[in-house]
Design a protein around this motif. Sequence first.
Motif, short mmCIF file in Angstrom:
data_model
loop_
_atom_site.label_atom_id
_atom_site.label_comp_id
_atom_site.label_asym_id
_atom_site.label_seq_id
_atom_site.Cartn_x
_atom_site.Cartn_y
_atom_site.Cartn_z
N PHE A 154 9.01 8.17 2.48
CA PHE A 154 8.88 6.73 2.73
C PHE A 154 10.08 6.03 2.11
N ARG A 155 10.87 5.29 2.92
CA ARG A 155 12.05 4.61 2.40
C ARG A 155 11.77 3.13 2.18
N VAL A 156 12.28 2.60 1.07
CA VAL A 156 12.12 1.19 0.73
C VAL A 156 13.51 0.60 0.53
N PHE A 157 13.82 -0.49 1.25
CA PHE A 157 15.12 -1.14 1.16
C PHE A 157 14.95 -2.50 0.48
N PRO A 158 15.87 -2.85 -0.44
CA PRO A 158 15.75 -4.15 -1.12
C PRO A 158 16.36 -5.29 -0.31
N TYR A 159 15.75 -6.45 -0.38
CA TYR A 159 16.31 -7.67 0.18
C TYR A 159 15.62 -8.85 -0.49
N PRO A 160 16.30 -9.99 -0.60
CA PRO A 160 15.69 -11.15 -1.28
C PRO A 160 14.40 -11.59 -0.61
N GLY A 161 13.38 -11.81 -1.42
CA GLY A 161 12.10 -12.29 -0.90
C GLY A 161 11.21 -11.21 -0.33
N MET A 162 11.55 -9.95 -0.58
CA MET A 162 10.77 -8.86 -0.01
C MET A 162 9.40 -8.74 -0.67
N ALA A 163 8.50 -8.06 -0.01
CA ALA A 163 7.21 -7.68 -0.57
C ALA A 163 7.08 -6.18 -0.41
N TYR A 164 6.61 -5.49 -1.43
CA TYR A 164 6.47 -4.04 -1.33
C TYR A 164 5.31 -3.70 -0.41
N PRO A 165 5.53 -2.77 0.51
CA PRO A 165 4.52 -2.45 1.52
C PRO A 165 3.46 -1.51 0.96
N PRO A 166 2.32 -1.41 1.63
CA PRO A 166 1.36 -0.38 1.24
C PRO A 166 1.93 1.00 1.56
N VAL A 167 1.58 1.98 0.77
CA VAL A 167 2.07 3.33 0.99
C VAL A 167 1.26 3.98 2.09
N VAL A 168 1.95 4.59 3.04
CA VAL A 168 1.26 5.25 4.13
C VAL A 168 0.49 6.45 3.59
N PRO A 169 -0.63 6.81 4.23
CA PRO A 169 -1.51 7.86 3.68
C PRO A 169 -0.81 9.21 3.49
N ASP A 170 0.09 9.58 4.38
CA ASP A 170 0.71 10.91 4.31
C ASP A 170 2.02 10.91 3.54
N CYS A 171 2.32 9.84 2.82
CA CYS A 171 3.56 9.78 2.04
C CYS A 171 3.53 10.78 0.90
N ASN A 204 13.57 -7.12 -9.83
CA ASN A 204 12.41 -6.85 -10.69
C ASN A 204 11.42 -8.00 -10.69
N LEU A 205 11.74 -9.09 -9.99
CA LEU A 205 10.85 -10.26 -9.95
C LEU A 205 10.02 -10.30 -8.68
N THR A 206 10.16 -9.28 -7.84
CA THR A 206 9.38 -9.24 -6.60
C THR A 206 7.88 -9.18 -6.91
N PRO A 207 7.08 -10.09 -6.38
CA PRO A 207 5.62 -10.05 -6.65
C PRO A 207 5.02 -8.71 -6.23
N GLY A 208 4.22 -8.13 -7.09
CA GLY A 208 3.52 -6.89 -6.79
C GLY A 208 4.32 -5.64 -7.07
N ILE A 209 5.53 -5.76 -7.63
CA ILE A 209 6.37 -4.58 -7.83
C ILE A 209 5.75 -3.62 -8.82
N GLU A 210 5.21 -4.14 -9.93
CA GLU A 210 4.62 -3.25 -10.94
C GLU A 210 3.39 -2.55 -10.38
N GLN A 211 2.58 -3.27 -9.62
CA GLN A 211 1.39 -2.67 -9.04
C GLN A 211 1.77 -1.58 -8.04
N PHE A 212 2.84 -1.81 -7.27
CA PHE A 212 3.28 -0.82 -6.28
C PHE A 212 3.68 0.48 -6.96
N PHE A 213 4.57 0.40 -7.94
CA PHE A 213 5.05 1.62 -8.59
C PHE A 213 3.97 2.27 -9.45
N ASP A 214 3.07 1.48 -10.00
CA ASP A 214 1.96 2.07 -10.75
C ASP A 214 1.03 2.82 -9.81
N ARG A 215 0.81 2.27 -8.62
CA ARG A 215 -0.08 2.91 -7.65
C ARG A 215 0.49 4.24 -7.19
#
Length: 334
Positions: A221-238, A253-264
Amino acid sequence: MRPNILVIFTGGTIGSAADGSYIAPSAEKPYALLEWYKSNYNTDVVFHTQAPYTLLSENLTGTYISQLMRCVAGGIREGYDGIIVTHGTDTLQYAAAAVGYLTGASGIPVVFVSSNYVLEDARANGRDNFCCAVDFIRRKEGHGTFLAYRNRDGITYMHRASRALPYLPYDDEIFSLFGQYYGYYREGTFIKNKDYQAIPDGKQDGAQFLCAPLADVSAVFRVFPYPGMAYPPVVPDCRAILLDTYHAGTICNLTPGIEQFFDRVYRAGIPVYRVGATVGMDYESVKEMEKYHIKTLPQISPAAAYMKIWLLLEGEEELLFCSRGEDVVPKLNN
């Protein structure tokens, strides 16, 4: 002895014809390229051909990449002096990287060639790319997998497959990571790049990929940075995440939900790899990334990094990397 070269046709613009407003693969065009070469060059080369599939390269999937890898592996076993793969430009770097990790940096040369326009177009570089690939093989100028591609400066560069960078938007030139192209052709003469740095141990191992067929859909699963982005849900087979970065190797590092994404993803046991980081002093924002359990890859083309991870996952190898230059040599189970 007359050199024997296997030419593998896969479609792409170099094997297509323009019909009105659209470009589509043609059954005749690939062979017309060979006939053009034979009629314009007094060569002793014996060409052999295979066509495992024919499509525009934007439609490339894991299944087609696997077919290409099997075809190249078969050509290597048959004992040809070299292999030329004609390929579309859109996914050229991905297919070449996959084959590059199959062949390693030793053995016969495998050269990918493409064309920025259909061959009848005066702007097309496909014939120059093909001629340089044939000469490169005939003169035994290198081993492993390469891309032969003429840029707008009129020079045809020979790029190592694992170092070729993806295209910039609206551009059809190819560049190597840090300018580390292998060499170039000027007025028909090959010149080795004096600044080229060989792979530290002189080889890449890749034989473990021979029996690792790729699924149509990647588990990376590839994630690309851009201003104002939101981290997507991880696909089941990732099974792994490749984190592309800004040119300085950073993300926001100020993207909302970034810590929750990487923790998940960390709790799910999904490894995250950062590509695009350079050696030297990092920005303060990079220090913040340490808490996200992100592993930083050695300096490598993002396209090659993606293919390396995908191949390792499909081969069920341990997904670890050791820092041995930009070519990323895997640390395998042993």
